[in-house]
Design a protein around this motif. Structure first.
Motif, PDB file in Angstrom:
ATOM      1  N   ALA A   1     -75.820  14.235  38.519  1.00  0.00           N
ATOM      2  CA  ALA A   1     -74.922  14.473  37.389  1.00  0.00           C
ATOM      3  C   ALA A   1     -73.709  13.549  37.459  1.00  0.00           C
ATOM      4  O   ALA A   1     -73.268  13.018  36.429  1.00  0.00           O
ATOM      5  N   LYS A   2     -73.186  13.346  38.660  1.00  0.00           N
ATOM      6  CA  LYS A   2     -72.055  12.424  38.823  1.00  0.00           C
ATOM      7  C   LYS A   2     -72.453  10.999  38.462  1.00  0.00           C
ATOM      8  O   LYS A   2     -71.691  10.271  37.837  1.00  0.00           O
ATOM      9  N   ALA A   3     -73.657  10.612  38.848  1.00  0.00           N
ATOM     10  CA  ALA A   3     -74.130   9.256  38.547  1.00  0.00           C
ATOM     11  C   ALA A   3     -74.288   9.065  37.048  1.00  0.00           C
ATOM     12  O   ALA A   3     -73.921   8.017  36.505  1.00  0.00           O
ATOM     13  N   VAL A   4     -74.808  10.079  36.357  1.00  0.00           N
ATOM     14  CA  VAL A   4     -74.959   9.998  34.900  1.00  0.00           C
ATOM     15  C   VAL A   4     -73.593   9.934  34.244  1.00  0.00           C
ATOM     16  O   VAL A   4     -73.366   9.136  33.335  1.00  0.00           O
ATOM     17  N   ALA A   5     -72.669  10.764  34.720  1.00  0.00           N
ATOM     18  CA  ALA A   5     -71.322  10.773  34.136  1.00  0.00           C
ATOM     19  C   ALA A   5     -70.619   9.434  34.333  1.00  0.00           C
ATOM     20  O   ALA A   5     -69.955   8.943  33.428  1.00  0.00           O
ATOM     21  N   SER A   6     -70.786   8.841  35.507  1.00  0.00           N
ATOM     22  CA  SER A   6     -70.120   7.573  35.741  1.00  0.00           C
ATOM     23  C   SER A   6     -70.801   6.430  34.989  1.00  0.00           C
ATOM     24  O   SER A   6     -70.187   5.405  34.765  1.00  0.00           O
ATOM     25  N   ALA A   7     -72.050   6.630  34.620  1.00  0.00           N
ATOM     26  CA  ALA A   7     -72.754   5.592  33.868  1.00  0.00           C
ATOM     27  C   ALA A   7     -72.445   5.672  32.378  1.00  0.00           C
ATOM     28  O   ALA A   7     -72.804   4.791  31.608  1.00  0.00           O
ATOM     29  N   LYS A   8     -71.768   6.754  31.978  1.00  0.00           N
ATOM     30  CA  LYS A   8     -71.424   6.941  30.571  1.00  0.00           C
ATOM     31  C   LYS A   8     -70.463   5.828  30.152  1.00  0.00           C
ATOM     32  O   LYS A   8     -69.562   5.458  30.888  1.00  0.00           O
ATOM     33  N   THR A   9     -70.682   5.337  28.989  1.00  0.00           N
ATOM     34  CA  THR A   9     -69.831   4.254  28.480  1.00  0.00           C
ATOM     35  C   THR A   9     -69.127   4.700  27.201  1.00  0.00           C
ATOM     36  O   THR A   9     -69.505   5.704  26.585  1.00  0.00           O
ATOM     37  N   GLY A  10     -68.120   3.946  26.833  1.00  0.00           N
ATOM     38  CA  GLY A  10     -67.401   4.224  25.586  1.00  0.00           C
ATOM     39  C   GLY A  10     -68.316   4.156  24.382  1.00  0.00           C
ATOM     40  O   GLY A  10     -68.174   4.930  23.429  1.00  0.00           O
ATOM     41  N   SER A  11     -69.295   3.250  24.423  1.00  0.00           N
ATOM     42  CA  SER A  11     -70.209   3.131  23.284  1.00  0.00           C
ATOM     43  C   SER A  11     -71.094   4.368  23.182  1.00  0.00           C
ATOM     44  O   SER A  11     -71.418   4.803  22.085  1.00  0.00           O
ATOM     45  N   MET A  12     -71.448   4.965  24.320  1.00  0.00           N
ATOM     46  CA  MET A  12     -72.244   6.202  24.295  1.00  0.00           C
ATOM     47  C   MET A  12     -71.422   7.336  23.675  1.00  0.00           C
ATOM     48  O   MET A  12     -71.938   8.119  22.881  1.00  0.00           O
ATOM     49  N   VAL A  13     -70.152   7.418  24.030  1.00  0.00           N
ATOM     50  CA  VAL A  13     -69.295   8.462  23.470  1.00  0.00           C
ATOM     51  C   VAL A  13     -69.082   8.199  21.981  1.00  0.00           C
ATOM     52  O   VAL A  13     -69.106   9.133  21.166  1.00  0.00           O
ATOM     53  N   TYR A  14     -68.925   6.967  21.603  1.00  0.00           N
ATOM     54  CA  TYR A  14     -68.680   6.626  20.194  1.00  0.00           C
ATOM     55  C   TYR A  14     -69.871   6.963  19.294  1.00  0.00           C
ATOM     56  O   TYR A  14     -69.694   7.146  18.086  1.00  0.00           O
ATOM     57  N   ASN A  15     -71.051   7.089  19.849  1.00  0.00           N
ATOM     58  CA  ASN A  15     -72.232   7.440  19.039  1.00  0.00           C
ATOM     59  C   ASN A  15     -72.014   8.734  18.260  1.00  0.00           C
ATOM     60  O   ASN A  15     -72.589   8.918  17.185  1.00  0.00           O
ATOM     61  N   THR A  16     -71.178   9.650  18.758  1.00  0.00           N
ATOM     62  CA  THR A  16     -70.895  10.880  18.012  1.00  0.00           C
ATOM     63  C   THR A  16     -69.871  10.647  16.899  1.00  0.00           C
ATOM     64  O   THR A  16     -69.708  11.495  16.025  1.00  0.00           O
ATOM     65  N   CYS A  17     -69.221   9.499  16.906  1.00  0.00           N
ATOM     66  CA  CYS A  17     -68.173   9.196  15.934  1.00  0.00           C
ATOM     67  C   CYS A  17     -68.693   8.388  14.738  1.00  0.00           C
ATOM     68  O   CYS A  17     -68.041   8.332  13.684  1.00  0.00           O
ATOM     69  N   VAL A  18     -69.818   7.727  14.946  1.00  0.00           N
ATOM     70  CA  VAL A  18     -70.346   6.773  13.963  1.00  0.00           C
ATOM     71  C   VAL A  18     -70.517   7.396  12.583  1.00  0.00           C
ATOM     72  O   VAL A  18     -70.211   6.757  11.559  1.00  0.00           O
ATOM     73  N   GLY A  19     -71.000   8.638  12.534  1.00  0.00           N
ATOM     74  CA  GLY A  19     -71.276   9.280  11.232  1.00  0.00           C
ATOM     75  C   GLY A  19     -70.071   9.319  10.310  1.00  0.00           C
ATOM     76  O   GLY A  19     -70.222   9.185   9.089  1.00  0.00           O
ATOM     77  N   CYS A  20     -68.890   9.501  10.843  1.00  0.00           N
ATOM     78  CA  CYS A  20     -67.684   9.618  10.021  1.00  0.00           C
ATOM     79  C   CYS A  20     -66.830   8.344  10.020  1.00  0.00           C
ATOM     80  O   CYS A  20     -66.170   8.037   9.022  1.00  0.00           O
ATOM     81  N   HIS A  21     -66.827   7.610  11.162  1.00  0.00           N
ATOM     82  CA  HIS A  21     -65.929   6.458  11.292  1.00  0.00           C
ATOM     83  C   HIS A  21     -66.645   5.125  11.142  1.00  0.00           C
ATOM     84  O   HIS A  21     -65.977   4.072  11.195  1.00  0.00           O
ATOM     85  N   GLY A  22     -67.959   5.131  10.939  1.00  0.00           N
ATOM     86  CA  GLY A  22     -68.712   3.900  10.714  1.00  0.00           C
ATOM     87  C   GLY A  22     -69.111   3.209  12.009  1.00  0.00           C
ATOM     88  O   GLY A  22     -68.474   3.378  13.057  1.00  0.00           O
ATOM     89  N   ALA A  23     -70.197   2.430  11.931  1.00  0.00           N
ATOM     90  CA  ALA A  23     -70.738   1.725  13.085  1.00  0.00           C
ATOM     91  C   ALA A  23     -69.768   0.683  13.633  1.00  0.00           C
ATOM     92  O   ALA A  23     -69.774   0.386  14.824  1.00  0.00           O
ATOM     93  N   GLY A  24     -68.899   0.151  12.788  1.00  0.00           N
ATOM     94  CA  GLY A  24     -67.939  -0.859  13.219  1.00  0.00           C
ATOM     95  C   GLY A  24     -66.512  -0.338  13.198  1.00  0.00           C
ATOM     96  O   GLY A  24     -65.563  -1.136  13.233  1.00  0.00           O
ATOM     97  N   GLY A  25     -66.331   0.993  13.117  1.00  0.00           N
ATOM     98  CA  GLY A  25     -64.986   1.560  13.077  1.00  0.00           C
ATOM     99  C   GLY A  25     -64.292   1.333  11.754  1.00  0.00           C
ATOM    100  O   GLY A  25     -63.076   1.495  11.650  1.00  0.00           O
ATOM    101  N   GLU A  26     -65.074   0.982  10.709  1.00  0.00           N
ATOM    102  CA  GLU A  26     -64.495   0.644   9.410  1.00  0.00           C
ATOM    103  C   GLU A  26     -64.074   1.859   8.589  1.00  0.00           C
ATOM    104  O   GLU A  26     -63.401   1.714   7.562  1.00  0.00           O
ATOM    105  N   GLY A  27     -64.439   3.039   9.020  1.00  0.00           N
ATOM    106  CA  GLY A  27     -64.076   4.257   8.299  1.00  0.00           C
ATOM    107  C   GLY A  27     -65.177   4.665   7.326  1.00  0.00           C
ATOM    108  O   GLY A  27     -66.172   3.969   7.138  1.00  0.00           O
TER     109      GLY A  27
END
Length: 174
Positions: A90-116
């Motif tokens: 679990a620690k290895a998976v957590a440390s392998a997490k990247t900002g782009s992986m977290v941003y995947n939950t944001c794409v629906g509302c904020h756009g693939a390029g952060g354009e809104g």
């Protein structure tokens, strides 16, 4: 009797005596006689120096663990190692997490390029501003008109997730 016969008789008697002595020392009769008794040759065997069987105490039994105890000990160790491996995985998976992986939950509302889109434009925002806003949402503070949508999302994010996604947005969507 003549001298030859006398000397032959003496020799024969001497031979018989010697054989009798030797035979007396090793005959079956004498070897079965109890020690300390007198043999047919008149020799007394020494008394026994070893303790009697009744005087010898049995050795203490060695305590052996029961099979069930051994199996339980092994099962407990296996479970301990399994939990440790899962924790490290679990620690290895957590440390392998990247900002782009977290941003995947944001794409629906904020756009693939952060354009809104449904949500505001994120491209061009500073990392510290994004961290501050997500921290306020997570704390339940009112930030703007989208607070009701963002609070449940931010409250499910760890501090590490917030830092990762803010860094990703600030460096990727300039």
């Amino acid at each position: 009797m003549n001298n030859v016969m006398k000397s032959g008789l003496k020799l024969s008697l001497a031979s018989l005596f010697a054989v009798g002595m030797l035979g007396g020392c090793s005959s079956d009769e004498d070897s079965q006689a109890p020690q300390g008794s007198q043999s047919s040759s008149g020799v007394t065997a020494p008394a026994p120096s070893q303790p009697k069987v009744a005087d010898v105490k049995p050795a203490e039994p060695v305590a052996m663990p029961k099979m069930e105890e051994a199996e339980k000990a092994v099962a407990d160790k296996v479970e301990e190692v399994k939990q440790q491996a899962e924790s490290e995985a679990a620690k290895a998976v957590a440390s392998a997490k990247t900002g782009s992986m977290v941003y995947n939950t944001c794409v629906g509302c904020h756009g693939a390029g952060g354009e809104g889109g449904v949500g505001p434009k994120l491209a061009g925002q500073a990392k510290d501003d994004i961290v501050m806003k997500l921290g306020k949402y997570k704390a339940g503070e009112q930030v703007g008109p989208m607070t009701a949508m963002m609070q449940p999302i931010a409250s499910g994010m760890s501090d590490e997730d917030i830092t990762l996604v803010a860094d990703y947005i600030a460096t990727t969507f300039k």
